[in-house]
Design an enzyme around this catalytic site. Structure first.
Site, PDB file in Angstrom:
ATOM      1  N   LYS A  27     -10.288  -1.531  -7.115  1.00 34.79           N
ATOM      2  CA  LYS A  27      -9.367  -0.825  -7.725  1.00 34.79           C
ATOM      3  C   LYS A  27     -10.410   0.482  -8.546  1.00 34.79           C
ATOM      4  O   LYS A  27     -11.429  -0.003  -8.863  1.00 34.79           O
ATOM      5  CB  LYS A  27      -8.532  -1.282  -9.246  1.00 34.79           C
ATOM      6  CG  LYS A  27      -7.472  -0.211  -9.659  1.00 34.79           C
ATOM      7  CD  LYS A  27      -6.356   0.019  -8.887  1.00 34.79           C
ATOM      8  CE  LYS A  27      -5.028  -0.337  -9.554  1.00 34.79           C
ATOM      9  NZ  LYS A  27      -3.913  -0.537  -8.786  1.00 34.79           N
TER      10      LYS A  27
HETATM   11  N1  GLU Z   1      -2.057   1.524  -6.269  1.00 39.00           N
HETATM   12  C1  GLU Z   1      -1.101   0.662  -5.579  1.00 39.00           C
HETATM   13  C2  GLU Z   1      -1.161  -0.813  -6.357  1.00 39.00           C
HETATM   14  O1  GLU Z   1      -1.406  -0.920  -7.416  1.00 39.00           O
HETATM   15  C3  GLU Z   1      -1.329   0.566  -4.174  1.00 39.00           C
HETATM   16  C4  GLU Z   1      -2.579  -0.087  -3.685  1.00 39.00           C
HETATM   17  C5  GLU Z   1      -2.682   0.047  -2.134  1.00 39.00           C
HETATM   18  O2  GLU Z   1      -1.970   0.370  -1.525  1.00 39.00           O
HETATM   19  O3  GLU Z   1      -3.762   0.036  -1.690  1.00 39.00           O
HETATM   20  O4  GLU Z   1      -0.456  -1.612  -5.754  1.00 39.00           O
END
Ligand code: GLU
Length: 414
Positions: A100
């Site tokens: 992230k």
């Molecule tokens: N930001 C989204 C989550 O927290 C999607 C992450 C992604 O698709 O890689 O799951």
């Protein structure tokens, strides 16, 4: 927030009787990047932010997770949210690890051109870290398909045509049909499965929702289409309620035009903080972390909470809700629809083949239904709540993959 994600991990690690050393290995991120993002605003003045990317674990596949643009973004958030991604991808069984990141900027104060420049400077700062088999970003809070398109373009300029480097792209630029609504759709499926456990269906329940962004709008629309009543919605600027059920398409149109649910004529305004304790059957926190705390958990009236946001419930609140018998479908299961369709997008990109929308939605439904059932089975077998069971299942899957990759001799109960 890091403390909370570690707390939930440790509760599951206790249930699995993991050693301190194994806990530390599973919790420690493999790599944490902090990078200066310097560019110019539209007037030619300096813009200066910090970008973050935490790569938590890649034992089950390339690092995967969103990029969040928010003034509160920092290393702790990136790392806590990267941890959650690792467990999330394991629960839905997509072949990725967890990551992230984001930038501590406020996109609401920036022009499109400024956002484009900041995004490209950030991608340059992550040089060598990203790639279709290394680390694949996606949208998160305040980022969207357009931003993902810029990332693909910037990366492809130095690495050649690489649609698989990022997911959640515009459909015109190798994005998947259905990706935009996938997290909200997954929330709806998870809610449907949990209601079945309570002997209810979507058509007979009322819902209070905090947050009306990508996750909230799509979840609300799909729930309303199935006959569920969305009776209260709050965002960071206002809140609106209607006991008969809000007209969700009209509310979405209003929000698109005004940037908030505030002032929507199809309901009455109320104090946004009260949405957490609103008298509804289901509560969907779909905004930011730490929405349900030790202060308001005792007053929650819903009997089911479906976590659309990441980390919306503090450990103290979680304990209170458990004691009160409130069923919580945890974030790492409830909002995993986004990364699931990210996987479908990545697979389509690699195969140079486009799926029909029906196929995307059918496969997503299968994945969430199976993941819910898997977590439910662990919960029943080990007499655990759904959150701890979800962490147990995820830790087992990641741990077993790690054991298969590395010569770990220690007997680990996984
Ligand atoms: N930001 C989204 C989550 O927290 C999607 C992450 C992604 O698709 O890689 O799951």
């Amino acid at each position: 927030m890091l403390e909370a994600s570690h707390h939930y991990f440790n509760e599951a690690a206790d249930a699995l009787d993991l050693s301190d050393q194994i806990r530390e290995i599973l919790l420690t991120p493999r790599r944490v990047l902090k990078v200066e993002v310097v560019t110019e605003d539209d007037e030619g003045k300096l813009l200066h932010f910090t970008g973050f990317r935490t790569q938590h674990t890649d034992v089950r596949g390339p690092y995967k997770g969103g990029l969040r643009y928010h003034p509160h973004m920092d290393e702790d958030h990136a790392t806590a949210l990267a941890n959650l991604m690792t467990w999330k991808t394991a629960i839905v069984g997509v072949p990725f690890g967890g990551a992230k990141g984001g930038i501590n900027c406020d996109p609401r104060q920036m022009s499109r051109q400024e956002l484009d420049r900041v995004t490209r400077a950030f991608v340059k700062g992550m040089s060598g870290m990203l790639g279709p088999t290394l680390d694949i970003p996606a949208p998160d809070v305040n980022t969207n398909a357009e931003v993902m398109g810029w990332i693909m373009d910037e990366y492809s300029q130095s690495n050649g045509f690489s649609p698989g480097v990022v997911t959640g792209k515009p459909v015109d630029l190798f994005g998947s049909l259905g990706r935009d609504e996938a997290t909200g759709r997954g929330v709806m499926y998870a809610m449907r499965e949990a209601l079945k456990d309570q002997g209810k269906s979507i058509a007979e329940v009322t819902v209070a929702m905090q947050g009306f962004g990508n996750v909230g709008t799509h979840a609300a629309r799909l729930i309303a289409e199935l006959g569920g009543k969305i009776i209260a919605v709050a965002d960071h600027l206002g809140a609106v309620e209607n006991q008969e059920g809000l007209d969700v398409p009209a509310l979405i149109a209003w929000t698109a035009e005004h940037g908030t649910v505030n002032g929507f004529p199809g309901g009455a305004p109320f104090e946004g903080a009260d949405v957490i304790t609103w008298p509804a059957d289901v509560l969907i926190p779909a905004a930011l972390e730490e929405a349900i705390t030790g202060d308001n958990a005792g007053d929650v009236r819903a009997s089911l909470i479906v976590e659309g946001a990441n980390g919306p419930t503090t450990p103290r609140a979680d304990e209170i809700l458990r004691d009160r018998g409130v069923l919580t479908v945890p974030d790492i299961l409830a909002n995993a629809g986004g990364v699931t369709v990210s996987y479908f997008e990545w697979a389509q990109n690699i195969q140079q083949f486009r799926w029909e929308l029906d196929r995307v939605n059918d496969e997503l439904e299968k994945v969430i239904v199976r993941a819910y059932a898997d977590v439910r089975t662990v919960a029943k077998e080990k007499s655990l709540d759904m959150r701890t069971a979800a962490f147990v299942l995820a830790i087992q899957r990641v741990g077993r993959a790690a054991k298969a990759r590395w010569p770990i001799r220690e007997t680990v109960r996984l």
